[in-house]
Design a protein around this motif. Structure first.
Motif, PDB file in Angstrom:
ATOM      1  N   UNK A 106     -16.713   3.424  -1.735  1.00  0.00           N
ATOM      2  CA  UNK A 106     -15.724   2.428  -1.320  1.00  0.00           C
ATOM      3  C   UNK A 106     -16.406   1.094  -1.054  1.00  0.00           C
ATOM      4  N   UNK A 107     -17.556   1.115  -0.421  1.00  0.00           N
ATOM      5  CA  UNK A 107     -18.302  -0.123  -0.154  1.00  0.00           C
ATOM      6  C   UNK A 107     -18.602  -0.859  -1.454  1.00  0.00           C
ATOM      7  N   UNK A 108     -18.958  -0.113  -2.483  1.00  0.00           N
ATOM      8  CA  UNK A 108     -19.305  -0.732  -3.771  1.00  0.00           C
ATOM      9  C   UNK A 108     -18.115  -1.395  -4.454  1.00  0.00           C
ATOM     10  N   UNK A 109     -16.912  -1.076  -4.026  1.00  0.00           N
ATOM     11  CA  UNK A 109     -15.721  -1.702  -4.611  1.00  0.00           C
ATOM     12  C   UNK A 109     -15.447  -3.084  -4.039  1.00  0.00           C
ATOM     13  N   UNK A 110     -16.229  -3.465  -3.032  1.00  0.00           N
ATOM     14  CA  UNK A 110     -16.068  -4.792  -2.436  1.00  0.00           C
ATOM     15  C   UNK A 110     -17.218  -5.083  -1.492  1.00  0.00           C
ATOM     16  N   UNK A 115       0.853  -1.202   0.000  1.00  0.00           N
ATOM     17  CA  UNK A 115       0.000   0.000   0.000  1.00  0.00           C
ATOM     18  C   UNK A 115       0.879   1.237   0.000  1.00  0.00           C
ATOM     19  N   UNK A 116       0.468   2.249  -0.680  1.00  0.00           N
ATOM     20  CA  UNK A 116       1.294   3.433  -0.855  1.00  0.00           C
ATOM     21  C   UNK A 116       1.508   4.174   0.445  1.00  0.00           C
ATOM     22  N   UNK A 117       2.597   4.974   0.476  1.00  0.00           N
ATOM     23  CA  UNK A 117       2.898   5.774   1.650  1.00  0.00           C
ATOM     24  C   UNK A 117       1.805   6.810   1.851  1.00  0.00           C
ATOM     25  N   UNK A 118       1.460   7.040   3.102  1.00  0.00           N
ATOM     26  CA  UNK A 118       0.364   7.954   3.360  1.00  0.00           C
ATOM     27  C   UNK A 118       0.824   9.398   3.261  1.00  0.00           C
ATOM     28  N   UNK A 119      -0.074  10.269   2.877  1.00  0.00           N
ATOM     29  CA  UNK A 119       0.218  11.686   2.715  1.00  0.00           C
ATOM     30  C   UNK A 119       0.487  12.336   4.061  1.00  0.00           C
ATOM     31  N   UNK A 120       1.165  13.481   4.010  1.00  0.00           N
ATOM     32  CA  UNK A 120       1.515  14.208   5.225  1.00  0.00           C
ATOM     33  C   UNK A 120       0.287  14.917   5.799  1.00  0.00           C
ATOM     34  N   UNK A 121       0.370  15.187   7.092  1.00  0.00           N
ATOM     35  CA  UNK A 121      -0.698  15.919   7.759  1.00  0.00           C
ATOM     36  C   UNK A 121      -0.623  17.402   7.425  1.00  0.00           C
ATOM     37  N   UNK A 122      -1.774  18.029   7.364  1.00  0.00           N
ATOM     38  CA  UNK A 122      -1.811  19.484   7.243  1.00  0.00           C
ATOM     39  C   UNK A 122      -1.272  20.103   8.536  1.00  0.00           C
ATOM     40  N   UNK A 123      -0.836  21.332   8.431  1.00  0.00           N
ATOM     41  CA  UNK A 123      -0.409  22.058   9.625  1.00  0.00           C
ATOM     42  C   UNK A 123      -1.575  22.233  10.585  1.00  0.00           C
ATOM     43  N   UNK A 124      -2.738  22.527  10.049  1.00  0.00           N
ATOM     44  CA  UNK A 124      -3.966  22.660  10.832  1.00  0.00           C
ATOM     45  C   UNK A 124      -5.090  21.919  10.111  1.00  0.00           C
ATOM     46  N   UNK A 125      -6.006  21.294  10.852  1.00  0.00           N
ATOM     47  CA  UNK A 125      -7.138  20.626  10.203  1.00  0.00           C
ATOM     48  C   UNK A 125      -7.932  21.593   9.337  1.00  0.00           C
ATOM     49  N   UNK A 126      -8.347  21.122   8.167  1.00  0.00           N
ATOM     50  CA  UNK A 126      -9.087  21.942   7.208  1.00  0.00           C
ATOM     51  C   UNK A 126     -10.540  22.099   7.623  1.00  0.00           C
ATOM     52  N   UNK A 127     -11.079  23.298   7.401  1.00  0.00           N
ATOM     53  CA  UNK A 127     -12.487  23.571   7.663  1.00  0.00           C
ATOM     54  C   UNK A 127     -13.281  23.403   6.372  1.00  0.00           C
ATOM     55  N   UNK A 185      -7.994  -0.736  11.578  1.00  0.00           N
ATOM     56  CA  UNK A 185      -8.124  -1.692  10.484  1.00  0.00           C
ATOM     57  C   UNK A 185      -9.136  -1.237   9.452  1.00  0.00           C
ATOM     58  N   UNK A 186     -10.275  -0.738   9.900  1.00  0.00           N
ATOM     59  CA  UNK A 186     -11.282  -0.236   8.960  1.00  0.00           C
ATOM     60  C   UNK A 186     -10.735   0.936   8.147  1.00  0.00           C
ATOM     61  N   UNK A 218      -9.379   0.810  -0.624  1.00  0.00           N
ATOM     62  CA  UNK A 218     -10.472   1.009  -1.565  1.00  0.00           C
ATOM     63  C   UNK A 218     -10.400   2.351  -2.252  1.00  0.00           C
ATOM     64  N   UNK A 219      -9.998   3.382  -1.524  1.00  0.00           N
ATOM     65  CA  UNK A 219      -9.938   4.728  -2.085  1.00  0.00           C
ATOM     66  C   UNK A 219      -8.773   4.886  -3.050  1.00  0.00           C
ATOM     67  N   UNK A 220      -7.599   4.376  -2.688  1.00  0.00           N
ATOM     68  CA  UNK A 220      -6.400   4.613  -3.490  1.00  0.00           C
ATOM     69  C   UNK A 220      -6.164   3.542  -4.549  1.00  0.00           C
ATOM     70  N   UNK A 221      -6.501   2.294  -4.234  1.00  0.00           N
ATOM     71  CA  UNK A 221      -6.199   1.203  -5.153  1.00  0.00           C
ATOM     72  C   UNK A 221      -7.446   0.615  -5.817  1.00  0.00           C
ATOM     73  N   UNK A 222      -8.609   1.057  -5.384  1.00  0.00           N
ATOM     74  CA  UNK A 222      -9.837   0.574  -5.998  1.00  0.00           C
ATOM     75  C   UNK A 222     -10.223  -0.830  -5.593  1.00  0.00           C
ATOM     76  N   UNK A 223      -9.637  -1.359  -4.524  1.00  0.00           N
ATOM     77  CA  UNK A 223      -9.994  -2.708  -4.076  1.00  0.00           C
ATOM     78  C   UNK A 223      -9.838  -2.796  -2.561  1.00  0.00           C
ATOM     79  N   UNK A 224     -10.606  -3.682  -1.978  1.00  0.00           N
ATOM     80  CA  UNK A 224     -10.552  -3.910  -0.538  1.00  0.00           C
ATOM     81  C   UNK A 224      -9.797  -5.205  -0.257  1.00  0.00           C
TER      82      UNK A 224
END
Length: 257
Positions: free
Chosen positions: A29-33, A1-13, A71-72, A79-85
């Motif tokens: 995502x549910x529909x992909x599996x 699985x790909x490396x996860x993106x960095x956190x924002x400096x502050x949470x986005x509104x 885990x979820x 599902x979001x990045x690779x299109x499969x669960x």
């Protein structure tokens, strides 16, 4: 699985309509599996029921809450990045960051316990604790007693809200970014606080879907529960992550930020 993106400096509104986009993306995502999602949900619930039969089952279940939720989040990420669960991703929290996730569950349990102790303490102070030892069929309340019980219930619900805000995104932050428990709870709270209106919309829509799922002989819950779990990941991604260097917004699957 790909490396996860960095956190924002502050949470986005985000605006209120974002709550619907999170839920819709969760269903995408549910529909992909679909079959895999239902199988994971049944396993999750089945293990939970077995654990509850143990003498300390409730404590163990709370201890593992963030482990399962991590885990979820990993399943949703796939599902979001690779299109499969991937079924094995449901156990990702048991393989990585297990101790911090369990300590996070213990932290949440401690807060829930403090709220319960405060409410029962107030009931005892007001002389209402004996009500819970009476036969429910013969229980009769005066107006003053009913007011006291209602006040304690409302106080408990009011105190529960910030705790839920603190734990909503904590599993993802602990797992993906090696954030400490306290920092994860703080970031999660700020992220929810800055998005109160979209989360209110998300919560209302989620409650309606849970009600409809229950009315459909509980079968609908097999769809709604995984989709709502996935929607939490999409909200986390939307609020906390920087997808590309210098990017100001985050695009959800099929939507623009």
């Amino acid at each position: 699985m790909s490396t996860h993106s960095a956190l924002r400096t502050e949470p986005q509104r985000h605006p209120i309509g974002r709550g619907w986009l999170w839920i819709r993306s969760g269903f995408d995502i549910f529909n992909k599996g679909m079959g895999l999602s239902v199988a994971m949900l049944l396993l999750w619930l089945g293990v939970g029921l077995l654990i509850e039969q143990l003498p300390t089952g409730g404590f163990i279940s709370q201890l593992l809450y963030m482990v399962w939720m991590a885990g979820w989040m990993v399943v949703a990420k796939g599902g979001d990045e690779q299109g499969r669960l991937t079924f094995s991703d449901l156990f990702a929290g048991f393989r990585h960051r297990l101790t911090p996730l369990m300590m996070g569950g213990l932290f949440a349990l401690g807060l829930f316990t403090l709220i319960a102790m405060l409410c029962f303490g107030l009931l005892s102070w007001w002389g209402l604790s004996d009500l819970f030892s009476q036969d429910p069929e013969q229980l009769s309340l005066t107006v003053e007693q009913a007011r006291g019980v209602l006040l304690c219930v409302l106080l408990g619900m009011l105190l529960l809200v910030p705790v839920l805000m603190a734990v909503t995104f904590a599993p993802a932050l602990i797992y993906f970014h090696d954030v400490g428990i306290w920092q994860a709870a703080k970031l999660s709270f700020i992220g929810c606080q800055r998005n109160m209106w979209p989360f209110l919309w998300w919560g209302l829509l989620g409650c309606v879907m849970l009600l409809l799922g229950t009315l459909l002989m509980l079968i609908g819950l097999l769809v709604v529960l995984p989709a709502l779990n996935y929607s939490i990941y999409m909200a986390y991604k939307d609020i906390f992550l920087i997808e590309q260097e210098g990017e100001e917004g985050i695009a959800l699957t099929g939507f623009e930020a």
